[in-house]
Design a protein around this motif. Structure first.
Motif, PDB file in Angstrom:
ATOM      1  N   ARG A  88       8.204  -6.821   1.018  1.00 31.00           N
ATOM      2  CA  ARG A  88       6.994  -6.018   1.148  1.00 31.00           C
ATOM      3  C   ARG A  88       6.440  -5.804  -0.250  1.00 31.00           C
ATOM      4  O   ARG A  88       7.189  -5.729  -1.219  1.00 31.00           O
ATOM      5  CB  ARG A  88       7.226  -4.687   1.871  1.00 31.00           C
ATOM      6  CG  ARG A  88       8.310  -3.800   1.289  1.00 31.00           C
ATOM      7  CD  ARG A  88       8.380  -2.416   1.939  1.00 31.00           C
ATOM      8  NE  ARG A  88       8.008  -2.405   3.332  1.00 31.00           N
ATOM      9  CZ  ARG A  88       7.068  -1.589   3.848  1.00 31.00           C
ATOM     10  NH1 ARG A  88       6.438  -0.723   3.072  1.00 31.00           N
ATOM     11  NH2 ARG A  88       6.792  -1.616   5.137  1.00 31.00           N
ATOM     12  N   LYS A 142       3.692  -3.426  -1.522  1.00 32.61           N
ATOM     13  CA  LYS A 142       2.688  -2.361  -1.547  1.00 32.61           C
ATOM     14  C   LYS A 142       1.905  -2.423  -2.849  1.00 32.61           C
ATOM     15  O   LYS A 142       2.487  -2.349  -3.934  1.00 32.61           O
ATOM     16  CB  LYS A 142       3.380  -1.009  -1.405  1.00 32.61           C
ATOM     17  CG  LYS A 142       2.437   0.174  -1.279  1.00 32.61           C
ATOM     18  CD  LYS A 142       3.238   1.462  -1.084  1.00 32.61           C
ATOM     19  CE  LYS A 142       2.322   2.668  -0.973  1.00 32.61           C
ATOM     20  NZ  LYS A 142       3.083   3.920  -0.808  1.00 32.61           N
ATOM     21  N   PRO A 162       4.125  -7.963   4.979  1.00 33.57           N
ATOM     22  CA  PRO A 162       3.198  -6.838   4.824  1.00 33.57           C
ATOM     23  C   PRO A 162       3.923  -5.574   4.391  1.00 33.57           C
ATOM     24  O   PRO A 162       5.102  -5.409   4.748  1.00 33.57           O
ATOM     25  CB  PRO A 162       2.599  -6.695   6.220  1.00 33.57           C
ATOM     26  CG  PRO A 162       3.640  -7.266   7.135  1.00 33.57           C
ATOM     27  CD  PRO A 162       4.335  -8.347   6.373  1.00 33.57           C
ATOM     28  N   PRO A 163       3.258  -4.698   3.629  1.00 38.13           N
ATOM     29  CA  PRO A 163       1.901  -4.821   3.109  1.00 38.13           C
ATOM     30  C   PRO A 163       1.831  -5.901   2.032  1.00 38.13           C
ATOM     31  O   PRO A 163       2.739  -6.013   1.203  1.00 38.13           O
ATOM     32  CB  PRO A 163       1.599  -3.436   2.543  1.00 38.13           C
ATOM     33  CG  PRO A 163       2.942  -2.868   2.210  1.00 38.13           C
ATOM     34  CD  PRO A 163       3.889  -3.409   3.236  1.00 38.13           C
ATOM     35  N   ASP A 208       5.255  -5.715  11.439  1.00 41.33           N
ATOM     36  CA  ASP A 208       4.641  -4.653  10.634  1.00 41.33           C
ATOM     37  C   ASP A 208       4.820  -3.294  11.311  1.00 41.33           C
ATOM     38  O   ASP A 208       3.854  -2.591  11.632  1.00 41.33           O
ATOM     39  CB  ASP A 208       3.162  -4.958  10.406  1.00 41.33           C
ATOM     40  CG  ASP A 208       2.562  -4.148   9.264  1.00 41.33           C
ATOM     41  OD1 ASP A 208       3.345  -3.508   8.521  1.00 41.33           O
ATOM     42  OD2 ASP A 208       1.332  -4.160   9.113  1.00 41.33           O
ATOM     43  N   ARG A 238       3.484   0.259   9.330  1.00 41.18           N
ATOM     44  CA  ARG A 238       2.138   0.392   8.760  1.00 41.18           C
ATOM     45  C   ARG A 238       1.738   1.872   8.747  1.00 41.18           C
ATOM     46  O   ARG A 238       2.012   2.610   9.715  1.00 41.18           O
ATOM     47  CB  ARG A 238       1.136  -0.446   9.545  1.00 41.18           C
ATOM     48  CG  ARG A 238       1.024  -0.075  11.004  1.00 41.18           C
ATOM     49  CD  ARG A 238       0.025  -0.951  11.767  1.00 41.18           C
ATOM     50  NE  ARG A 238       0.456  -2.325  11.865  1.00 41.18           N
ATOM     51  CZ  ARG A 238      -0.101  -3.220  12.677  1.00 41.18           C
ATOM     52  NH1 ARG A 238      -1.120  -2.858  13.457  1.00 41.18           N
ATOM     53  NH2 ARG A 238       0.341  -4.459  12.709  1.00 41.18           N
TER      54      ARG A 238
END
Length: 438
Positions: free
Chosen positions: A9, A11, A41-42, A59, A62
């Motif tokens: 991930r 971010k 993701p993110p 995901d 989220r």
């Protein structure tokens, strides 16, 4: 050299993984390497010249719909089923499932890359990539077992059961780390902790710090600092980050005014006005602590800041607080140093390496010590000259040691060492010193 850079991930803001991936990939490209980022993701924000291959997942975390229930058509493979089932049993599936998806993606592309540089996934799929003949370097910022210990220490009752379940992936990471041939970490203390907690021999590790964009994170124009402003960065409101200690310290300092002005022989100075800006979101426990301390008018939270806004905020502060109970590195501390903002930090993990054994770039206090933190904050807030000297020392070190261009050069040297060593014959490899030998 063609490099696959992976992160389960990424971010983009106020999180170490996305910052690391974006800046390292940009500077590697500037050095002439080809970099393709594989991320779940993110997804990261990347610069021109860096290719992004998205590795879709369910995901499940989220921000707008955490712990969601996917529709039936979203389940395409058994990995999707594993991801959802793990979440439903209170586990954290992303490192494992991302690694399995990555291994599938690279199965037909293994010959395209000189090296896979993985950013702390430590899942079984990473070992599968290595088995395909791709040299693998894994960055371990710090062993997540440290986070697990601290969360368990603060948990009570059934909360302890859920914490143990959530951190169930730590055992997997330990097993994968022990089988990983090449490990990159970010500080001497992190290397020692990885050996102690994950059992990785020191000779398998190299130390290259996390970097900072010294052009974006820079001191403000004269008069640009807000007197009394304290900034702290907590991408997650968990016990590890020590927000509760910081709130208690500010409440104590405001109520007692126990720090004297520099050179004063009289009574304690009255605490000046201050504000705490937390980069992150508040959990319920922290909000309640702020209300009990009567600091609702002195504390505010901001999140999702682009790098430019984060840099301006840190540069506007009189000091940055890092009250963490553990830090394998501390990107916010380095960002503050680049901004010429002094640091008040817990003397844990890599923070003494960053702030300085003599605390020349700020002040160090025992972790979790509310009184010591209150006094340190007071000494810095009441002594602008000390703040200025500490800020100048921090800026010098950030430019000389922690610029992303310097980090990329050091990382690329590790790549070359790994790929060059792999090209040796077995007999020549036996004659060569161990990879981690000085």
């Amino acid at each position: 050299m063609k490099v696959a850079l992976s992160s389960y991930r990424s971010k983009p803001h106020s999180g170490g993984q996305g910052v690391y991936v974006r800046n390292l990939s940009r500077e590697l490209v500037a050095l002439g390497h080809e970099v393709e980022v594989f991320s779940g993701p993110p997804y990261p924000d990347l610069d021109p010249g860096v290719r992004l291959t998205r590795v879709p997942s369910l995901d499940l975390y989220r921000p707008e719909d955490p712990f969601r229930r996917p529709a039936a058509h979203e389940f395409r493979t058994w990995i999707d089923v594993l991801e959802y089932a793990t979440m439903c049993t209170a586990g954290f599936p992303e490192p494992r499932t991302f690694s399995l998806r990555l291994a599938r993606l690279l199965r037909s592309r293994a010959g395209e890359f000189d090296l896979l540089h993985d950013n702390q996934t430590l899942g079984p799929g990473i070992l599968a990539v290595a088995a395909q003949g791709v040299p693998v370097l894994t960055t371990i910022h710090h062993p997540i077992s440290a986070d697990r210990r601290l969360e368990l220490a603060s948990a009570r009752g059934w909360r302890r059961v859920s914490v143990r379940r959530w951190y169930g992936f730590v055992g997997m990471q330990r097993r994968v780390a022990r089988r990983t041939e090449h490990v990159l970490t970010v500080s001497r203390q992190a290397a020692a902790d990885i050996t102690a907690d994950f059992g990785v021999p020191p000779e398998r590790m190299r130390v290259v710090p996390v970097g900072v964009d010294v052009a974006t994170f820079r001191p403000p124009a004269p008069g640009g600092r807000v007197p009394g402003r304290i900034v702290t960065v907590a991408s997650a409101d968990v016990p590890l980050k020590g927000l509760g200690t910081l709130v208690a310290a500010l409440a104590r300092w405001r109520s007692t005014g126990s720090t004297r002005s520099p050179g004063s022989a009289g009574p304690a100075a009255h605490p000046p006005a201050f504000e705490l800006v937390v980069v992150g979101t508040a959990g319920e426990r922290t909000r309640q602590a702020i209300e009990r301390a009567g600091l609702t008018d002195r504390v505010r939270f901001v999140s999702g800041l682009p790098d430019e806004e984060l840099a301006r905020l840190i540069a506007s502060a009189q000091l940055l607080a890092v009250p963490s109970l553990y830090e394998g590195f501390s990107l916010p501390a380095v960002e503050a140093m680049a901004c010429g903002t002094p640091v008040v930090a817990s003397a844990v993990g890599a923070l003494p390496e960053l702030v300085g054994d003599g605390a020349e770039r700020g002040l160090l206090v025992p972790p979790g010590d509310v009184q010591a933190l209150a006094e340190a904050l007071g000494r810095m807030l009441l002594d602008p000259q000390r703040c200025a000297a500490a800020g100048e020392a921090g800026r010098r070190l950030a430019v000389e040691t922690y610029s992303w261009s310097a980090v990329a050069r050091a990382t690329a040297a590790v790549y070359e060492e790994i790929t060059g060593r792999r090209a040796l014959s077995p007999a020549a490899r036996e004659r060569r010193p161990a990879w981690g030998a000085a």
